[in-house]
Scaffold this active site. Structure first.
Site, short mmCIF file in Angstrom:
data_model
loop_
_atom_site.label_atom_id
_atom_site.label_comp_id
_atom_site.label_asym_id
_atom_site.label_seq_id
_atom_site.Cartn_x
_atom_site.Cartn_y
_atom_site.Cartn_z
N HIS A 109 0.83 -1.21 0.00
CA HIS A 109 0.00 0.00 0.00
C HIS A 109 0.86 1.26 0.00
CE1 HIS A 109 -3.89 -2.07 1.63
NE2 HIS A 109 -3.46 -2.59 0.49
N GLU A 113 0.79 3.84 1.91
CA GLU A 113 1.25 4.26 3.24
C GLU A 113 2.52 3.51 3.63
OE1 GLU A 113 -3.35 4.28 3.34
OE2 GLU A 113 -1.76 3.15 2.35
N CYS A 153 -6.14 1.42 5.51
CA CYS A 153 -6.66 0.15 6.03
C CYS A 153 -6.06 -0.11 7.41
CB CYS A 153 -6.33 -0.99 5.07
SG CYS A 153 -4.59 -1.48 5.08
N CYS A 209 -2.22 -0.78 7.37
CA CYS A 209 -1.43 0.45 7.27
C CYS A 209 -1.52 1.27 8.56
CB CYS A 209 -1.90 1.28 6.07
SG CYS A 209 -1.45 0.51 4.50
#
Length: 180
Positions: A90, A92, A116, A119
């Site tokens: 992801h 992040e 999410c 993260c």
């Protein structure tokens, strides 16, 4: 001497009347970073900024280093052969691991999509202070939203939805619009 003073006054009065505010600038960079994603469905970007308003990390969602996107699935299937979620890093995570300083404690992260729960754990562990997100996933996954908010609450992370001050909007895909 008087001519120089008059010229200085004119230059000050001719300053541009509109420019991006800091939050707009950093969110725009997160959106720009999202353009690097090869994901056909969801492009996400993240930008980490320190207290001096210096960019210290950028990321977008994509495959791990040395893993070619064409060798991995981009779908949301049920098996390892067709489920991108088993492989994609992801935005992040990438912003945190791509940081250009040893520590991101006390920094803020601008991200184009609500983080999410996975993260959220990385954000708390890295010591970030605040997350500013542009929008929720559509439709929001309630369990993930709930878990993320709980992790942030207990991890003392300020969670802020990005507010458009002057009608500035950003575009990732054809379904988004841009208004400046």
């Amino acid at each position: 001497m008087e001519t120089q003073t008059n010229e200085a006054k004119v230059e000050k009065s001719n300053k541009r009347s509109w420019n991006l505010e800091w939050d707009e600038y950093f969110m725009a960079l997160a959106f720009l970073s999202a353009q690097r994603s090869k994901d056909p469905k969801t492009q996400v970007g993240a930008c980490i900024v320190n207290n001096d308003k210096r960019i210290v990390g950028m990321g977008y969602n994509g495959m791990p280093n040395h893993c070619k996107g064409e060798d991995f699935p981009w779908g949301k299937g049920q098996t390892a052969e067709d489920n991108k979620h088993l492989y994609v890093c992801h935005a992040e995570l990438n912003a945190v691991v791509n940081k250009i300083q040893a520590d991101v404690r006390g920094c803020r992260m601008y991200v184009t999509l609500f983080p999410c729960n996975e993260c959220a754990k990385i954000i708390v562990q890295s010591g970030l202070e605040e997350v500013i997100y542009y929008k929720m996933q559509d439709p929001p996954k309630e369990q993930i939203v709930k878990a993320t908010k709980k992790i942030f609450e207990h991890g003392n992370i300020k969670l802020t939805e990005y507010k458009r001050e002057r009608g500035t909007e950003f575009k990732i895909g054809p379904e988004d619009s841009i208004i400046l």
